[in-house]
Design a protein around this motif. Structure first.
Motif, short mmCIF file in Angstrom:
data_model
loop_
_atom_site.label_atom_id
_atom_site.label_comp_id
_atom_site.label_asym_id
_atom_site.label_seq_id
_atom_site.Cartn_x
_atom_site.Cartn_y
_atom_site.Cartn_z
N PHE A 1 44.77 48.98 35.63
CA PHE A 1 44.40 48.00 34.60
C PHE A 1 43.61 46.84 35.19
CE2 PHE A 1 45.21 44.53 31.55
CZ PHE A 1 44.81 45.14 30.39
N CYS B 1 44.97 53.33 31.57
CA CYS B 1 45.37 52.08 30.89
C CYS B 1 44.31 51.70 29.86
CB CYS B 1 45.54 50.96 31.91
SG CYS B 1 46.90 51.26 33.06
N CYS C 1 49.57 51.42 29.16
CA CYS C 1 49.23 52.56 30.02
C CYS C 1 50.07 53.76 29.59
CB CYS C 1 49.53 52.24 31.48
SG CYS C 1 48.64 50.81 32.14
#
Length: 111
Positions: free
Chosen positions: A65, A77, A94
């Motif tokens: 992320f 994610c 995610c």
């Protein structure tokens, strides 16, 4: 004697029915896994569903992320998007590759 045995059997049947009616999501409550920091940003990591160790959840968020390391294979994610006029309730989520975070058996929330 017979009414007592009947009550015991009824109580056991009711107890079995109640334990079977509890959904797996209710049994596995959300688990807070602390914060992840990278690039001047601090985010809270929450395991929403499934049995994911906190250390792995933080690594997934940090690498997939925040892009602060090599991506963790098998996970993707998503950035959260709010509906018009409503901000998103979390920064992202995610889930395993190819699965929707809202319906996946394992998912992570990012705040």
């Amino acid at each position: 004697m017979r009414p007592v045995v009947g009550l015991i059997v009824l109580a056991l049947a009711l107890a079995c029915a109640l334990t079977m009616s509890i959904s797996p999501d209710a049994a596995q409550a959300r688990k807070r896994c602390g914060e992840v920091r990278a690039h001047g940003t601090a985010l809270t990591v929450i395991v929403r569903r499934g049995q994911i160790p906190c250390r792995r959840a933080r690594r997934i968020v940090r690498n997939n992320f925040l892009y602060a390391g090599p991506p963790v294979r098998g996970w993707f994610c998503f950035t959260a998007h709010g509906s018009p006029g409503h901000p998103p309730r979390h920064a992202g989520s995610c889930a395993p590759n190819g699965q929707d975070p809202d319906t996946a058996r394992r998912s992570i929330l990012i705040r």
